[in-house]
Structures are given as C-alpha cells and as structure tokens.
Design an enzyme around this catalytic site. Structure first.
Site: not given
Ligand code: GLN
Length: 196
Positions: A85, A177, A179
């Site tokens: 990002c 994302h 994560e």
C-alpha cells in the site's frame, strides 16, 4: 539462511507486519535464530536480510524516511523489500504527488488513492498468478494502483483500475494489506524469493 526481517517503523501498520512475518517464519520452519524487528535508522537497516515497508500514509512515511537519513541506505539495500500500500507508493520510480520522494526501486508509476472516495475500502477474493491455494482475501484501504509497469516486472494481479500486485526480482509490491488476517502465503513466497 537466518532471516533478519526489518519492518520500517516510522508510521503505519508496523505491528501487524511484525506479527505476520513472525507467523510466516514459524510456518516455514525457521527457528529462534531468525528475527523480525523494527527499523528506524540506517544502523537498524544494516542488520536486515530483508525489509518490509508497511501501509500507512505515504506522504508521512516519505518525509520520515528523509528525516531519518534512510532514503539512500534503502536505495542501496541489498535484500528484498516487501512493500504494501503506502509502501508500494514509495517503491515506485514515478508518483504524481510532489510530497512523495520515491525510492525508485521498482520501474513503475503508482497512482495514490486510485479507487476514489466512495470506494475507499473494500475486500475481495483476488486470484494471484502463481500463488497456490486459491484466491487471496485482499483488503484494500485507500489503495494505490500501478498505472504503468516496466517490462522487468512480473504482474501477479490486476483489477479494472490497474495492477495491484507485482514482483520485481527479490521485491514484492502490493496495493492491499496481506498483514491483516492469517493468510501468510505472500509473506512465505517473499521469503522463498529471497532464499530465506
Ligand atoms: N492512501 C495512502 C497513501 O497513499 C495509502 C493507504 C494505505 O497504506 N492503507 O499514503
């Protein structure tokens, strides 16, 4: 090789990336000699075999990279960079925003906030070229896209607005994302690409 994963810890989703890499290391059979730690200075960076640049606010992260004298050390860094990002914005050679001082490590043009206001955040099951195990549940938050990818890049995924996942040698750049959630397939793929 022991993995020493640094997570650039100037602003943004730092702890989520640390947790995701710890999980990915565990799942790929690394023992306690491998580590994940925060990077705030050139000295921290010198201890890393790979670096993660998390999402957050790219204008802020860019300013802090310069303030902490990290711009040139990151440009010269030998290992792979896992950029998500805002991190993807910073890896570009071209960004149409004068507040960004991009690292220029991946030959691509990145457009910030490409999905516009009404659709600032969304989640989709995204098929990624070469990723086994089915589509990746991808969370996009005020996400950028790649509007031009140089010929040396491998495109992993694309949406109508543009390219959202690429690999370039040891580097990986993602609009979304990975994560967030427990799926560490992309982190694991990055570790493999870096022989870690
Ligand atoms: N829109 C943000 C930027 O360009 C990136 C958003 C994110 O990292 N979630 O800085």
């Amino acid at each position: 090789m022991d993995a020493k994963i640094g997570v650039l810890a100037l602003q943004g989703n730092v702890s989520e990336h640390i947790d995701a890499f710890l999980l990915a290391l565990e799942r790929t059979g690394h023992d306690a000699t491998s580590e994940v730690f925060e990077v705030r200075s050139p000295a921290d960076l010198a201890d890393c075999t790979a670096l993660s640049i998390p999402g957050g606010e790219s204008t802020t992260i860019s300013r802090l990279i310069d303030k902490n004298d990290l711009h040139e050390p990151i440009r010269q860094f030998n290992g792979g960079i896992f950029a998500t990002c805002a991190g993807m914005v910073l890896m570009a050679t071209e960004v149409a925003d004068p507040r960004i001082h991009p690292l220029g490590l991946i030959d691509m043009t990145v457009d910030r906030n490409a999905f516009g206001r009404q659709c600032e955040s969304f989640e989709i099951d995204l098929p990624l070229n070469g990723l086994d195990g089915g589509p990746f549940h991808a969370v996009f938050i005020r996400a950028p896209v790649i509007s031009r990818a140089g010929p040396s890049l491998t495109v992993m995924a694309r949406l109508q607005k543009g390219i959202v996942a690429v690999e370039h040698g040891k580097h990986m750049a993602l609009s979304f994302h990975p994560e967030l959630g427990n799926d560490t397939r992309l982190h694991e793929r990055f570790l493999r690409a870096n022989s870690l």
